[in-house]
Scaffold this active site. Structure first.
Site, mmCIF file in Angstrom:
data_model
loop_
_atom_site.group_PDB
_atom_site.id
_atom_site.type_symbol
_atom_site.label_atom_id
_atom_site.label_comp_id
_atom_site.label_asym_id
_atom_site.label_seq_id
_atom_site.Cartn_x
_atom_site.Cartn_y
_atom_site.Cartn_z
ATOM 1 N N CYS A 120 52.648 19.497 24.423
ATOM 2 C CA CYS A 120 53.270 18.539 25.328
ATOM 3 C C CYS A 120 52.246 17.975 26.312
ATOM 4 O O CYS A 120 51.381 17.226 25.927
ATOM 5 C CB CYS A 120 54.466 19.175 26.041
ATOM 6 S SG CYS A 120 55.508 17.951 26.862
ATOM 7 N N HIS A 245 58.010 21.817 21.900
ATOM 8 C CA HIS A 245 57.733 23.106 22.536
ATOM 9 C C HIS A 245 58.266 24.290 21.738
ATOM 10 O O HIS A 245 59.322 24.820 22.075
ATOM 11 C CB HIS A 245 58.432 23.152 23.900
ATOM 12 C CG HIS A 245 57.839 22.291 24.949
ATOM 13 N ND1 HIS A 245 56.750 22.672 25.690
ATOM 14 C CD2 HIS A 245 58.210 21.083 25.427
ATOM 15 C CE1 HIS A 245 56.463 21.717 26.582
ATOM 16 N NE2 HIS A 245 57.334 20.743 26.439
ATOM 17 N N GLU A 247 57.352 27.246 21.997
ATOM 18 C CA GLU A 247 57.391 28.423 22.887
ATOM 19 C C GLU A 247 58.671 28.470 23.708
ATOM 20 O O GLU A 247 58.962 29.474 24.340
ATOM 21 C CB GLU A 247 56.142 28.431 23.791
ATOM 22 C CG GLU A 247 56.202 27.562 25.036
ATOM 23 C CD GLU A 247 56.042 26.069 24.788
ATOM 24 O OE1 GLU A 247 55.997 25.665 23.613
ATOM 25 O OE2 GLU A 247 55.982 25.300 25.766
#
Lengths: 290, 980
Positions: A120, A245, A247
């Site tokens: 990002c 994302h 994560e």
């Protein structure tokens, strides 16, 4: 938005391949950058920890001051965030800070057997540093992540399909994870696009839930990116920039549609996964160092 | 002063922002045929000039050459009808300018000197046949006169020389000092002093309201006459801040009538919590209530979570973006300032605004002076403000709401909340406790001090001199605060570098330092040490300024070097501004003169007690006369489009709700993406527990029955969390009273009833209040275009926010119907309770029968549903709220993108059954396999209404009254805000 209701291809329908089993472990440590409004360093650290790799979160000023050394690491991660509030272009000011203070160290780092990941805001930083696409190892700006087509930040889950077969995408059939950015609209010149394609540098594309191409259609392609591009590598494949994302969706229960999938699996008598399939992405990176 | 001014103009080769921007402007009825956007950086220096080459290199740093180009001191070439340049007024925080400055400093390894800076502005090239009126309207949407400066040129004026370079310097002339203020005035003049402020000795102009009444001014006069001297302006302004309604909550603290001698807060809010905590004994979940900046409850054995909800109404009325932004980053500081610092992990919002489709023409002043902003402008601004605040700070915003009523047209209500997480202990130190010690240094960290927010709630047009810094409004700088937050929460706290911390909010350091001084009984401040944004501020201004992004810390002498070294490395400014003492006094010096010396006892407790009298008049409203339509298809579609019911997803998706990696149940759920009433988030990633947030708000009930408004708000806030699987034992509440005209006995009578409702219903459920805030005067006084006075008061509004701990997020339940063949139940009884309901509003009525609540039945019902959810036999659950059962069924179907076949019982009028807002109810779906187990647990409370099937929502009473494809319902539900 059209979501598949009963399709086997529904994004979160499966767990990652290494689910619950012991992941590979490495003694190498990752350096995860922080400071000036980067904000996803802690969950990024958690993702690598779960995938089997320890890490240090290091404020960029500690690198500049020499309190920490890039050369002590083999994986450099620029996590998500809003460095400098996206002022002067997302990732631009942080990239300037890196270029103006750490460039020599960074170049040496890239020459070794190392990997760099930008997620990002991290991808925006890599793009402004020219670490991707870095044709012929020339670190120039060849791509841009422009303001989203809709003109505002967009936070939603997207489905990603790997396009190239490389160290980052091994054993990944798809990913299903959030985007959250105001400037993720991938753009490059037609010539650059051809080079990205011929060198297999386009790594992830936004796609529909059944993995057919998004073809620019909102919300599958959430920001207007050229060719639905969500992530590219450098020419040598060792640097990856990724807008979404993974994560932020490490667990099954992080996924947008998990309550539905849970009911479905329960009724089919299937065991519920703990991890989400997104963890394979981090395991691939860790495997590189094993 | 600056002598070198350069302008770098940046534009996209093909600007991706144009389509959405042009669409937005056209949607306001302005015929723009083409739009171009240019970003401007004005570099103003005095100590050195930049060569053209250097400026080109700077330009290259400020763009991405793949998509952007820049010009240096050359006007961007284009053809257009009007050029509108929008920049900031002097003294307004300019984040983009600051970033550009830092980039230049880094690139050339230089430091900009005092007075040198970079200023950002935006230039809009407009093509189209634009009338003078449209141009004005357009300018009003691009710029707020309280914050922005605007320059307009026609193409002819522009074409050869471009826009004129402009530097928004702050010019302040004298270096003023503290002055003594004469309080030996007759009561009329004294009252005027309290109302309009201290007269400026030079200009005679009043400085702005102290908001001190005669009683209070007499008390101050008596105090100083005993001391044998006049108070200084610093002392008077300081007392005004500390004694303000905002800080002391005098209305909630004062004795009331004969039956509430201890005041509403102690009698109804604090007493409720005390009783609940006593009764829960070992199961008490409270850690810190009411005393710290946020309230805190137990998360698990290792962690606590905090919650606090603030309002920022007045600033948001003037500058919606800046007001909402400072609202959210302000409440973030209430988290950072809890104990020794909790990590902000969830943001929360709520907006009460006028109908965005209305365009009221109202003015704050006579003769069309100071027009109010339209509800649409306010909505756009506050939505963006909270978004920027949370997004830039890396705090997810998974839950919030929007409520529309024309009575919020004059004054919107903007609620901003933050949840924090913190370990109980670090290396044995209890992190939730703090105490400054005598001798500790007072350190102010974060942003610098300017005139921002001084007497912020009021302003007059006369005060807006073009070269004077804007004082009424502030723009937050989330990145400065993020840097501050990171260094405190992620580093300094666990290094044990400070003993106490609090945030600078209302009243600035005058309140934060004096508040912390209570911990050790004294403080001594050197105001001349406080770093300023610009020179020339008077000592009283420095003392009470509300400039953002600042925390005050108590640092032991032996730790100060380590602390300063750390913050310097993080590029966070921190300054020692004094020390804590045990003198019992608050002493303030400025350049060697003592400008304030007041006993802490007097400062904090010298406020004269008030006694308030209330009255209450039960109002009666006509009941609607409409008969039940035979067919409700159109009705349900209209109801789904009501702004208080329909989707406001455009807000949810522009707020990052996934950062920090804990997303479990988000703001929208299901394939059909319906906005949920509660969210669930993991705030400790390796725990299986999660934090749920929900709320209840029913302003439309308050004029009918404020006591039952409290019942509805509390029950709905709790029920939202019960529906996702949180047990009643793990739920705590927060109260926000936003009242109007609180000097009128009848309004106070409503307040008293609402407060009593809070006590009764919170204690009945055993859910403690852990934090609260009130805002008592949400009234607009102004004029229409014919100079007729207009007063608009908000409806008395009680927001109850709830926070709960989910024991196992993997067992949480979402709102969407999931599979064909599942059974649909309503749990809880439905009565003809439609007073103040959305349905009656749709019928242009108010009615009188507000829902009642049998808490005993409800409590047992909630416990049974919790048991069913923990056994994982509930496929979906939705708490019935605004718009009643029909809206709940429709939303559950839309969320699942699946139909339902529903049969409703006879007895009640079908429309009343479907739209009644009776409390305590849920719509749940259950698989066939779990039917028996479910019915056994829930018992007779569960009424089976039908099954999940097909693609239509079909509701049958005596005959079919609703039969609509779910797709059509979804279109209606999403249509009102489609273009936002």
């Amino acid at each position: 938005m059209k979501m598949t209701s009963n399709s086997e291809k529904s994004p979160s329908g499966r767990a990652g391949k290494n689910d619950i089993s012991n992941p590979a472990k490495t003694d190498e440590k990752a350096i995860i950058m922080s400071g000036y409004g980067i904000n996803s360093e802690m969950e990024t650290q958690e993702a690598f920890k779960r995938a089997g790799m320890g890490s240090d979160i290091v404020h960029i000023n500690d690198l500049i001051a020499g309190r920490k050394k890039l050369s002590d690491y083999r994986l450099l991660v620029f996590p998500g965030g809003f460095s400098y509030g996206d002022d002067t272009g997302a990732g631009n000011a942080y990239a300037n800070r890196v270029r103006n203070n750490l460039w020599d160290d960074l170049e040496k780092f890239l020459d070794n057997d190392t990997l760099v990941l930008g997620i990002c805001n991290g991808f925006q930083i890599l793009a402004n540093l020219g670490l991707v696409p870095a044709f012929n190892k020339k670190y120039e700006r060849d791509i841009a992540l422009m303001p989203n087509r809709k003109g505002v930040l967009e936070c939603r889950f997207v489905t990603l399909k790997p396009v190239s077969d490389n160290l980052w995408t091994r054993d990944i059939e798809w990913m299903y994870c959030p985007i959250s950015h105001g400037e993720g609209n991938f753009f490059c010149s037609p010539e650059t696009l051809v080079r990205l394609k011929t060198k297999n540098m386009i790594t992830f594309q936004y796609c529909q839930d059944n993995l057919s191409p998004a073809n620019g259609e909102y919300p599958y392609n959430p920001n207007g990116s050229t060719e639905d591009i969500a992530g590219i590598t450098s020419e040598n494949g060792k640097v990856l920039g990724l807008m979404p994302h993974p994560e932020r969706a490490m667990n099954f229960t992080n996924l947008y549609d998990w309550p539905y999938q849970k009911e479905k699996m329960k009724r089919e008598g299937k065991k519920l996964p703990q991890e989400s399939l997104n963890m394979q992405f981090f395991k691939n990176i860790v495997n590189y160092f094993c | 002063m600056t002598s070198f001014i350069h302008r770098i103009e940046v534009h996209y080769k093909q600007d991706p922002r144009l389509k959405s921007r042009t669409d937005r402007i056209r949607s306001l009825g302005i015929p723009v045929s083409k739009l171009h956007l240019i970003d401007i950086y004005t570099i103003a220096t005095s100590s050195r000039d930049f060569t053209h080459d250097e400026l080109c290199r700077i330009g290259a740093q400020l763009i991405n050459p793949v998509v952007q180009e820049y010009t240096v001191d050359t006007a961007t070439g284009a053809f257009f009808d009007y050029a509108i340049e929008v920049g900031f007024l002097p003294g307004i925080t300019d984040n983009i300018g600051t970033t550009a400055k830092q980039t230049i400093e880094d690139y050339y390894s230089i430091r900009f000197k005092e007075g040198e800076s970079v200023y950002s502005s935006q230039l809009f090239f407009i093509c189209g046949n634009i009338s003078e009126d449209s141009l004005q309207k357009l300018t009003a949407t691009l710029a707020n006169p309280l914050v922005n400066r605007v320059h307009i040129k026609t193409y002819e004026e522009y074409k050869n020389k471009g826009m004129d370079p402009f530097v928004p310097y702050v010019r302040l002339h004298e270096l003023p000092n503290a002055e003594a203020v004469d309080l030996d005035l007759d009561d009329k003049d004294l009252a005027r002093l309290g109302k309009e402020g201290i007269p400026d000795t030079l200009t005679g102009q009043r400085r702005g309201p102290l908001a001190l009444d005669l009683h209070q001014l007499h008390a101050i006069r008596d105090y100083f006459s005993k001391k044998g001297r006049k108070p200084t302006d610093v002392e008077l302004e300081s007392l005004a801040q500390t004694w303000s309604e905002h800080c002391k909550h005098t209305i909630f603290a004062s004795s009331m009538d004969d039956d509430v001698p201890k005041g509403l807060y102690k009698t109804f809010i604090q007493a409720a919590t005390n009783k609940i905590r006593r009764e829960k004994g070992d199961k008490d979940i409270c850690v810190t209530v009411f005393t710290d900046n946020s309230g805190a409850i137990i998360f698990d054995d290792s962690y606590l979570v905090t919650h606090k909800v603030e309002t920022h109404n007045s600033p948001s009325a003037l500058d919606p973006f800046g007001g909402a932004l400072t609202g959210i980053v302000g409440v973030n500081r209430d988290t950072i300032g809890f104990g020794l610092g909790a990590k902000p992990c969830l943001n929360y919002y709520g907006y009460c605004v006028g109908d965005p489709d209305s365009d009221p023409v109202l003015f704050r002043g006579k003769n069309k002076a100071n027009p109010i902003l339209s509800p649409r402008q306010i909505l756009d601004g506050v939505v963006r403000g909270v978004g920027v605040g949370g997004n830039c700070s890396g705090i997810p915003t998974p839950q919030g709401w929007c409520y529309f009523n024309d009575r919020y047209t004059g004054k919107p209500l903007v609620f901003a909340g933050t949840v924090g997480v913190m370990p109980f202990r670090h290396k044995g130190r209890k992190l939730f406790l703090k105490r400054a010690k005598p001798g500790d240094l007072i350190v102010m960290a974060g942003g610098r001090v300017g005139k921002d927010g001084i007497h912020g709630a009021t302003f007059s047009s006369e005060a807006l001199d073009p070269a004077s810094p804007v004082t009424a409004v502030q723009i937050g700088d989330p990145i400065t605060q993020k840097k501050l937050s990171d260094v405190i929460i992620k580093e300094a706290r666990d290094l044990g570098l400070y003993r106490s911390i609090t945030d600078n909010g209302a009243g600035g350091i005058s309140c934060s330092v004096a508040e912390m001084a209570k911990e050790c009984n004294g403080c001594h401040v050197f105001l001349d040490q406080v770093p300023l944004k610009y020179p020339g501020m008077a000592p009283w201004e420095i003392w009470i300024s509300e400039s953002q992004e600042r925390m005050t810390l108590a640092i032991p002498k032996e730790k100060i070097d380590e602390f300063m070294d750390l913050v310097q490395r993080r590029e966070v400014e921190a300054t020692v501004i004094g020390k804590f003492t045990d003198s019992g006094r608050c002493v303030v010096e400025y350049h060697g003169d003592v400008v304030m010396d007041v006993d802490l006892d007097f400062l904090h407790d010298g406020l004269p007690k008030k006694h308030l009298k209330t009255t209450y008049t039960q109002k009666m409203y006509p009941e609607p006369k409409t008969a039940c339509p035979a067919q409700l298809d159109q009705t349900i579609l209209f109801m789904l489009q009501r702004k208080n019911i329909c989707s406001k997803e455009f807000i949810s998706t522009q707020y990052d709700h996934t950062v920090q990696g804990g997303h479990v149940l988000g703001p929208v759920q299901g394939k059909g993406r319906v906005q949920a009433t509660a969210s669930l988030t993991k705030v400790v990633l390796d725990s299986k527990k999660g934090v749920g947030l929900s709320q209840g708000i029913f302003p439309s009930y308050s004029e009918i029955d404020p006591y039952l408004m409290a019942a509805a708000a509390i029950d709905t806030a709790i029920r939202g969390l019960i529906a996702i699987g949180i047990s009643l034992d793990n739920i705590a509440l927060l109260d926000n009273f936003c009242w109007c005209s609180s000097d009128e006995p009848d309004r106070l009578g409503q307040l008293k009833r609402a407060a009593k409702g809070c006590y009764d219903f919170a204690t009945a459920f055993g859910t403690p209040f852990i934090s609260g805030k009130d805002s008592m005067f949400n009234d607009f006084s102004g004029f229409d275009s014919d100079n007729n006075p207009v007063r608009i008061s908000v409806p008395p509004t009680l927001l109850i926010s709830s926070i709960g701990i989910h024991d196992d997020v993997a067992k949480a339940v979402s709102i969407d119907a999931k599979f064909e063949g599942d059974f649909v139940y309503v749990i809880g009884e439905t009565f003809p309770e439609l007073g103040g309901s959305e349905y009656f509003a749709f019928l242009d009525s108010i009615g009188n029968k507000v829902p009642k609540l049998d808490t005993k039945k409800a409590k047992s019902r909630y416990q049974r549903l919790t048991a069913a959810i923990s056994k994982e036999i509930v496929a979906s659950a939705y708490p019935v709220n605004h718009g009643g059962l029909a809206m709940a069924l429709a939303k559950v179907a839309i969320a699942g993108r699946i139909g339902m076949e529903i049969a409703i019982p006879s007895g009640l009028r079908p429309d009343y059954f479907l739209f009644s807002e009776s409390l305590g109810r849920f719509v749940v779906t259950v698989s066939k396999d779990n039917k028996k187990a479910f019915e056994e647990i829930i018992g007779g409370d569960a009424m089976r209404l039908g099954t999940v099937c097909g693609r239509a929502l079909r509701i049958t009473g005596q005959k079919t009254i609703i039969d609509l494809p779910v797709e059509e319902l979804e279109t209606a539900y999403k249509s009102p805000f489609l273009g936002y």
